[in-house]
Write an enzyme that holds these catalytic residues in place. Structure first.
Site, PDB file in Angstrom:
ATOM      1  N   THR A   1     -28.398  40.933  13.998  1.00 49.22           N
ATOM      2  CA  THR A   1     -28.678  38.970  13.824  1.00 49.22           C
ATOM      3  C   THR A   1     -30.132  39.214  13.997  1.00 49.22           C
ATOM      4  O   THR A   1     -30.846  40.299  14.093  1.00 49.22           O
ATOM      5  CB  THR A   1     -27.382  38.406  14.881  1.00 49.22           C
ATOM      6  OG1 THR A   1     -28.106  37.049  14.631  1.00 49.22           O
ATOM      7  CG2 THR A   1     -28.188  38.566  16.112  1.00 49.22           C
TER       8      THR A   1
ATOM      9  N   LYS B   1     -32.788  40.575  10.812  1.00 47.66           N
ATOM     10  CA  LYS B   1     -32.281  41.172   9.859  1.00 47.66           C
ATOM     11  C   LYS B   1     -33.129  41.824   8.246  1.00 47.66           C
ATOM     12  O   LYS B   1     -32.283  42.019   6.937  1.00 47.66           O
ATOM     13  CB  LYS B   1     -31.161  40.076   9.445  1.00 47.66           C
ATOM     14  CG  LYS B   1     -30.091  38.966  10.191  1.00 47.66           C
ATOM     15  CD  LYS B   1     -30.187  37.886   9.618  1.00 47.66           C
ATOM     16  CE  LYS B   1     -28.759  37.768   9.741  1.00 47.66           C
ATOM     17  NZ  LYS B   1     -27.516  36.668   9.400  1.00 47.66           N
TER      18      LYS B   1
ATOM     19  N   ASN C   1     -26.503  41.373   7.244  1.00 51.36           N
ATOM     20  CA  ASN C   1     -25.555  41.991   8.440  1.00 51.36           C
ATOM     21  C   ASN C   1     -24.993  41.846   9.329  1.00 51.36           C
ATOM     22  O   ASN C   1     -24.824  41.762   9.942  1.00 51.36           O
ATOM     23  CB  ASN C   1     -25.637  39.833   8.370  1.00 51.36           C
ATOM     24  CG  ASN C   1     -24.073  39.350   7.753  1.00 51.36           C
ATOM     25  OD1 ASN C   1     -24.218  40.584   7.072  1.00 51.36           O
ATOM     26  ND2 ASN C   1     -23.869  38.851   7.489  1.00 51.36           N
TER      27      ASN C   1
ATOM     28  N   ASP D   1     -23.054  36.569   5.015  1.00 48.38           N
ATOM     29  CA  ASP D   1     -23.358  35.577   5.362  1.00 48.38           C
ATOM     30  C   ASP D   1     -23.137  35.097   3.729  1.00 48.38           C
ATOM     31  O   ASP D   1     -22.589  33.543   4.038  1.00 48.38           O
ATOM     32  CB  ASP D   1     -24.487  35.141   5.368  1.00 48.38           C
ATOM     33  CG  ASP D   1     -25.387  35.514   6.671  1.00 48.38           C
ATOM     34  OD1 ASP D   1     -23.581  36.098   7.691  1.00 48.38           O
ATOM     35  OD2 ASP D   1     -26.337  35.807   7.134  1.00 48.38           O
TER      36      ASP D   1
ATOM     37  N   ALA E   1     -35.122  25.064   2.431  1.00 49.36           N
ATOM     38  CA  ALA E   1     -35.348  26.034   0.732  1.00 49.36           C
ATOM     39  C   ALA E   1     -36.129  27.528   1.313  1.00 49.36           C
ATOM     40  O   ALA E   1     -36.754  28.065   1.074  1.00 49.36           O
ATOM     41  CB  ALA E   1     -36.645  25.546   0.270  1.00 49.36           C
TER      42      ALA E   1
ATOM     43  N   GLY F   1     -34.349  31.188   3.940  1.00 49.41           N
ATOM     44  CA  GLY F   1     -33.920  32.344   4.056  1.00 49.41           C
ATOM     45  C   GLY F   1     -32.288  31.946   3.854  1.00 49.41           C
ATOM     46  O   GLY F   1     -31.036  31.951   3.180  1.00 49.41           O
TER      47      GLY F   1
ATOM     48  N   ASN G   1     -36.494  20.433  -0.790  1.00 51.94           N
ATOM     49  CA  ASN G   1     -37.024  20.201   0.443  1.00 51.94           C
ATOM     50  C   ASN G   1     -38.056  19.476   1.205  1.00 51.94           C
ATOM     51  O   ASN G   1     -38.806  19.284   0.138  1.00 51.94           O
ATOM     52  CB  ASN G   1     -37.494  22.017   0.144  1.00 51.94           C
ATOM     53  CG  ASN G   1     -37.920  22.678   1.046  1.00 51.94           C
ATOM     54  OD1 ASN G   1     -37.374  22.535   2.847  1.00 51.94           O
ATOM     55  ND2 ASN G   1     -39.085  23.464   1.841  1.00 51.94           N
ATOM     56  N   ARG G   2     -38.298  20.030   2.098  1.00 55.47           N
ATOM     57  CA  ARG G   2     -39.933  18.936   3.062  1.00 55.47           C
ATOM     58  C   ARG G   2     -41.115  19.717   1.839  1.00 55.47           C
ATOM     59  O   ARG G   2     -42.054  19.036   1.248  1.00 55.47           O
ATOM     60  CB  ARG G   2     -39.382  19.693   3.887  1.00 55.47           C
ATOM     61  CG  ARG G   2     -41.183  18.912   5.184  1.00 55.47           C
ATOM     62  CD  ARG G   2     -40.644  19.033   6.862  1.00 55.47           C
ATOM     63  NE  ARG G   2     -40.668  20.628   6.821  1.00 55.47           N
ATOM     64  CZ  ARG G   2     -40.639  20.543   8.369  1.00 55.47           C
ATOM     65  NH1 ARG G   2     -40.760  19.743   9.220  1.00 55.47           N
ATOM     66  NH2 ARG G   2     -40.517  22.292   8.351  1.00 55.47           N
ATOM     67  N   THR G   3     -40.693  21.067   2.098  1.00 57.45           N
ATOM     68  CA  THR G   3     -42.248  21.781   1.096  1.00 57.45           C
ATOM     69  C   THR G   3     -41.926  22.218  -0.065  1.00 57.45           C
ATOM     70  O   THR G   3     -41.376  23.007  -0.339  1.00 57.45           O
ATOM     71  CB  THR G   3     -42.654  23.273   1.922  1.00 57.45           C
ATOM     72  OG1 THR G   3     -42.739  22.774   3.388  1.00 57.45           O
ATOM     73  CG2 THR G   3     -43.911  23.607   1.552  1.00 57.45           C
TER      74      THR G   3
END
Ligand code: ATR
Length: 300
Positions: free
Chosen positions: A71, A75, A96, A111, A137, A139, A160-162
């Site tokens: 973790t 990773k 992971n 995951d 946006a 990992g 996404n914000r960016t």
């Protein structure tokens, strides 16, 4: 006097490396799996200092560990110490789960499978032909979006914000898709404030939040504005599991939607990792039964 005979020279050794590990619930999950599967095994939290990762990995291999989970913050770094990486690890650039067999280390990433398993179990459907919006946006989106694309989604809108990060990730997903038998673009990146993002969110059949917006202790926040109105046929998935019902999920539920929190993803990524360590398949009755106890334990 009771003699504890649970651990002996035949006990299969597994564990979790990371730092910090104070809040991990993986030992409870994996040790319960060992017990329910009737396997003489143990899973330990193994906190590793930053400059000791290589030593720790070599140590686990020398000590005969069957495998270990990885973790934050290792990773990506762990990949420097493995011999082989699965296709998912190659696409994601993160692992992971590491299995150790005959002194060789094999890296996996469970995951995305955990996400897809939990979606299938809890939504009762998969992503084939679905129009999906993913908020975020980073990992987590990368892992989830690739999986959704591979399962045959019709369209993936990354919001996404960016904006640039959303666009870059969408291009990467399309590149991967070009290498399969599908030849047309399916992924698009948008700024969260754009009108087109609002439009996509209204029209899609599944909304997934991968950002930390709404996570404890910021329970009063949501990645969607209070004005957003859900369609009752939408499935809304929040990767957050603390709180079990984020503001996003509460509002989606009020709008009549089916909602899913991140506890299932946490549970099933662990189940998949266990299956890799032990080369076994956990029967559905066991995983479903255990999931109930696990969700109760983590308070969702
Ligand atoms: P993870 O690996 O968990 O996905 P990450 O790579 O740090 O974590 O990505 C976090 C994502 O959540 C990013 O998309 C981030 O948006 P930016 O790319 O604009 O940074 C998004 N995120 C985090 N906090 C946010 C906030 N307060 N509002 C909107 N988006 C947020």
């Amino acid at each position: 006097m009771y003699l504890d005979k649970r651990v002996n020279s035949a006990t299969v050794l597994t564990g979790l490396i990371g730092n910090p590990l104070g809040h991990t619930v993986s030992p409870q999950l994996h040790n319960s799996l060992f017990k329910r599967m009737g396997i003489n095994g143990i899973y330990l939290p193994l906190q590793v200092e930053k400059d000791k990762l290589g030593d720790a990995v070599k140590g686990l291999s020398s000590l005969g560990f069957a495998g270990f989970n990885v973790t934050i913050p290792y990773k990506v770094a762990v990949l420097d110490y493995v011999d082989e990486a699965s296709e998912a690890v190659k696409l994601l650039g993160t692992a992971n789960t590491v299995k150790i067999k005959d002194g060789r280390l094999y890296a996996y990433n469970t995951d995305a499978d955990g996400f897809a398993d939990s979606f299938r179990m809890q939504a009762g459907t998969d992503f084939k032909s679905k129009d999906v919006c993913i908020i975020g946006a980073g990992g987590t989106t990368r892992a989830i979006a690739i999986k959704i694309a591979m399962e045959g989604a019709r369209r993936i809108s990354i919001i996404n914000r960016t904006e640039i990060k959303a666009e870059e990730l969408a291009s990467y997903i399309n590149e991967i898709i070009q290498n399969t038998d599908k030849k047309t673009d399916i992924a698009y990146g948008y700024s969260s404030c754009s009108e087109i993002a609002a439009e996509r969110l209204k029209q899609c059949s599944v909304i997934v939040n991968t950002t930390s917006v709404g996570m404890y202790p910021n329970n009063d926040f949501s990645p969607l504005s209070d004005e957003f109105s859900f369609d009752k046929d939408q499935i809304v998935y929040d990767v957050i599991y603390k709180p079990g019902k984020t503001k996003l999920l509460k509002r989606a539920e009020d709008g009549g939607c089916r909602t899913i929190n991140g506890a299932g993803m946490l549970f099933y990524q662990g189940v998949r990792a266990f299956e890799i360590f032990m080369d076994t398949k956990i029967p559905c009755e066991i995983s479903e039964n255990l999931s109930k106890a696990f969700f109760k334990f983590i308070g969702v």
